[in-house]
Write a protein that holds these residues in place. Sequence first.
Motif, short mmCIF file in Angstrom:
data_model
loop_
_atom_site.label_atom_id
_atom_site.label_comp_id
_atom_site.label_asym_id
_atom_site.label_seq_id
_atom_site.Cartn_x
_atom_site.Cartn_y
_atom_site.Cartn_z
N GLU A 271 71.50 70.98 64.97
CA GLU A 271 70.22 71.41 64.93
C GLU A 271 70.06 72.86 64.17
N THR A 272 71.40 73.58 64.42
CA THR A 272 71.44 74.93 63.90
C THR A 272 72.91 75.13 63.69
N ASP A 273 73.42 76.23 63.41
CA ASP A 273 74.94 76.69 63.13
C ASP A 273 75.03 77.91 63.94
N PRO A 274 76.37 78.05 64.27
CA PRO A 274 76.92 79.30 64.93
C PRO A 274 76.41 80.65 64.33
N TYR A 275 76.52 80.80 62.96
CA TYR A 275 76.16 82.00 62.45
C TYR A 275 74.59 82.10 62.46
#
Length: 394
Positions: free
Chosen positions: A350-354
């Motif tokens: 759903e999103t990314d770490p950055y």
Amino acid sequence: MDGHDGDADTSATTAELRDVDAELVADLLDGSHRALARVITRIENRSPGYRGIVGALHEHTGGADVIGVTGAPGAGKSTLVDKLAAAYRERGDTVGVVAVDPSSPYTGGALLGDRIRMASNVGDMDVFFRSMSARGQLGGLSMATADAVKALDAFGKDTVIIETVGAGQNEVDIVRTADTVAVLVQPGSGDDVQTLKAGILEIGDVFVVNKADMDGADRTLAELEEMVHRRESPTKGLDTGHHGFETPDGPDDTDAETDSEANADRPTEWTPDVLGTVAKTGEGVEALIDAFDAHAQYLRESGTLDRTQRERYAEEIRTLVRSDIGSLATAAIDRRGGIDTLAERVRRRETDPYSVAAAIVDPIASCAGDDDETVTGKRDDAATDDRGIGRDDE
């Protein structure tokens, strides 16, 4: 705010000391041992308001010689520190001792089994002893230790001794607190001496072979002598008669006049002493104190003390800023549902770490006045530039 949140206590400045804290500071400066003990307890527990107390004490510090004693477990650190404290008292100095113990994995408290070896100064009010937990720090030191040293310094102790956990090379962080560092080695410790070569050799101002009445002591002393002089210069002869001040090229160059002119503007260097002691009997303790005194004189007269103090305070500021920003970031993570929730969103794509990191850090950067570009963007640019990898157009 509870004690656990003490590290985030950034609002308590010296000017904002509560009346009770200001009274506590005043009592400490007036020589109250009870106030000193209470302040160190507040520091160790990171209780609300402790930063204001330490800040108020700072202007009263700078008078104590701070000595660190480190080395592998079993080297006799506790017994030697006990004898050092007694010897300092005999010459009229007041002493503070901070013994940093391993932390219990269950309670987080200090394991105090070795403290029985520090019994000879019990009852002497001019020897203030405090055992503190390492708080999980790899090198056996924590910020609380440095703050406790400041409290002892402001109290007026002439000498403050820090005895650290024996944790191998990770002990190098003691240089951030102590002015003079003594590294203890046991006789016949071939493996320990090899470990010294890997890093801890660099921090020692004095090397001590304790239990020097045991077999193998002479050999260990000789090995340390050789290592110290190789550290100074790989080509230097092993004449160990020299002590203290020395130019980088050494005192025995053939063209003395030329070297004297060439070295005139160079800073002097300290050649560490290598000494033997028998802590149980006190043998060698006076010579060890003489070496500490000589190193303290060197620090003052060479200007090294000013430089190391600037470096120490710079690192302390960085550590505090990192800690405070980390606390702010942790709070921001909690407001977003916690780290597990965010990690699950990343796992589900759903999103990314950055993006998560940017969402947390960018508001902090904005509050810091970084309006042109986010901190995360700067780090990203720097990282890609260093690798020579271009970024996709946004």
